[in-house]
Design an enzyme around this catalytic site. Structure first.
Site, PDB file in Angstrom:
ATOM      1  N   TRP A  44      44.150  42.777   3.446  1.00  0.00           N
ATOM      2  CA  TRP A  44      44.632  42.868   4.823  1.00  0.00           C
ATOM      3  C   TRP A  44      44.962  41.508   5.407  1.00  0.00           C
ATOM      4  CZ3 TRP A  44      46.620  47.175   5.496  1.00  0.00           C
ATOM      5  CH2 TRP A  44      46.048  48.349   5.006  1.00  0.00           C
TER       6      TRP A  44
ATOM      7  N   ASP B 153      40.264  40.204  12.897  1.00  0.00           N
ATOM      8  CA  ASP B 153      40.478  41.628  12.663  1.00  0.00           C
ATOM      9  C   ASP B 153      39.116  42.246  12.336  1.00  0.00           C
ATOM     10  OD1 ASP B 153      41.013  44.141  11.673  1.00  0.00           O
ATOM     11  OD2 ASP B 153      42.641  43.512  10.357  1.00  0.00           O
TER      12      ASP B 153
ATOM     13  N   LYS C  32      38.702  53.355  11.515  1.00  0.00           N
ATOM     14  CA  LYS C  32      37.837  52.916  10.436  1.00  0.00           C
ATOM     15  C   LYS C  32      36.359  53.147  10.751  1.00  0.00           C
ATOM     16  CE  LYS C  32      40.860  51.239   7.534  1.00  0.00           C
ATOM     17  NZ  LYS C  32      40.898  49.816   7.171  1.00  0.00           N
TER      18      LYS C  32
END
Length: 402
Positions: A117, A204, A229
């Site tokens: 990511w 993040d 998530k």
């Protein structure tokens, strides 16, 4: 009660499993939201009932994470992937307002690349242009081609005056996570950042939001998290943005910064109370119910301790499997995630037997991410609201397979 609905134990990394009590309450809210006679998916997002719920949701996040008054909490759509772009555009606008004389060649953005990511985030920054992308640290340069550890502090080289510094706290696909122990070499090296300035530090937190307190939250410029998530359905993204990063993007554009779409502008979101357009009402509602449930159960201290115990149980089972020669860790010790543990099942056909055995015991979502590049890659996701029963049963499956 979960058994009454024939539910399995869902280890999927996102969309996440949700508490049955929350789903039951949400089902009622779909029919009649807070006595309005309308379902939450039907009611106006500008109604006083929904506005009150949104205010309560925000207040609960602020309380549980100890978010200081210097930071705003915003709600938007697009997931973490949209923030790969939004972060760059907003913080480049901020930088142009601070340094109107500097062009793209004199502007730099720093990225710490520790997994899939953060790699994608850096690639998006390079694609957008407007600044030079400097890789402040890359885990692949210190231990091989794989993203299997957090770089030690000596590997970081931050720029003197970056427009932003980005890192991903927990890499879902690769199973690496920054340690929250400041003495650990796998912790984020805050002490190496430029000093005596408001560093535009971006994190993040999609994969680990609300699983435990955020270290040095006040030192961050932007924290974002896709809700799916960990705390709710897909569709909602939660932002914690420092006030100095909520800037007039149109003024910055007049000075040469790239135009920012209104819906991506942090100022637009802040000025409208996250209601510039119709928000993702249902994901907000369910996520808000999860956060309220967390606060009622003891908040961050309770969930941090619970998640720590769950991680220890899973890693203990993995260690036993390694000693028996049937499992192999994908992440170096000290860099492993609390939230998603990745490993290989060794032996011809062993992964298939493992997954089939787990399925017979009502456990699904164990197979790893398709981007892992390895067919025998299994991911276990430990939800903040999951029970210890799931981890205990998983461990029994591991021992049976030994």
């Amino acid at each position: 009660m979960a058994s009454a609905y024939n539910r399995v134990i869902n280890f999927g990394a996102g969309p996440s499993a949700l508490p049955v009590s929350v789903l039951e309450e949400a089902a009622q809210g779909l029919l009649n939201f807070r006595g309005t006679g309308m379902g939450v998916a039907e009611i106006s997002h500008r109604s006083k009932e929904f506005q009150t719920f949104l205010d309560e949701f925000e207040a609960s996040i602020r309380t549980q994470l100890a978010v200081p008054p210097t930071h705003r909490i915003l709600f938007t759509q697009g997931g973490g992937t949209a923030q790969f772009s939004a972060v760059v555009l907003n913080l480049l606008a901020r930088y142009r307002l601070l340094h109107p004389e500097r062009g793209a060649d004199e502007t730099v953005v720093d990225y710490v690349v520790t997994g899939s990511w953060s790699k994608k985030a850096a690639q998006e920054a390079a694609r957008l242009g407007g600044a030079r992308v400097h890789i402040a640290a890359d885990a692949r340069e210190h231990g091989g081609k794989a993203f299997d550890h957090i770089p030690a502090h000596g590997a970081y080289r931050f720029s003197q005056d970056p427009a932003l510094v980005y890192y991903c706290e927990n890499e879902t696909v690769d199973g690496v996570e920054f340690s929250h122990d400041p003495a650990s070499p796998a912790s984020f090296p805050y002490h190496l950042l430029p000093q005596d300035t408001l560093v535009p530090l971006v994190a993040d937190y999609s994969s680990s939001f609300m699983c435990r307190p955020i270290p040095r939250l006040a030192d961050h410029a932007v924290i974002y998290a896709g809700a799916q998530k960990n705390i709710g359905p897909a569709g909602l993204t939660i932002l914690i943005v420092r006030e100095d990063c909520i800037v007039d993007v149109d003024a910055a554009a007049r000075l040469g910064a790239a135009p920012v779409p209104l819906i991506m502008s942090y100022k637009t979101l802040a000025d409208s109370g996250s209601l510039y357009n119709t928000p993702c009402v249902l994901p907000i509602y369910i996520s808000g119910l999860v956060i309220a449930r967390m606060e009622a159960n003891g908040g961050m201290p309770h969930y941090e301790e619970m998640n720590k115990r769950k991680a220890e149980r899973v890693y203990k089972a993995l260690d036993e499997g390694e000693k028996a020669g049937v499992f192999r860790r994908k992440v170096q010790k000290g860099s492993g995630s609390w939230m998603n543990v990745v490993f290989e099942v060794l032996g011809e056909g062993a992964e298939k037997r493992f997954l089939e055995g787990a399925e017979k015991l009502g456990m699904k979502g164990l197979k790893g991410h398709r981007c892992a590049g390895c067919t025998c890659f299994i991911q276990i996701y430990m939800l903040i609201h999951g029970s210890h029963r799931a981890q205990i049963r998983w461990r029994l499956v591991a021992l049976i397979l030994l």
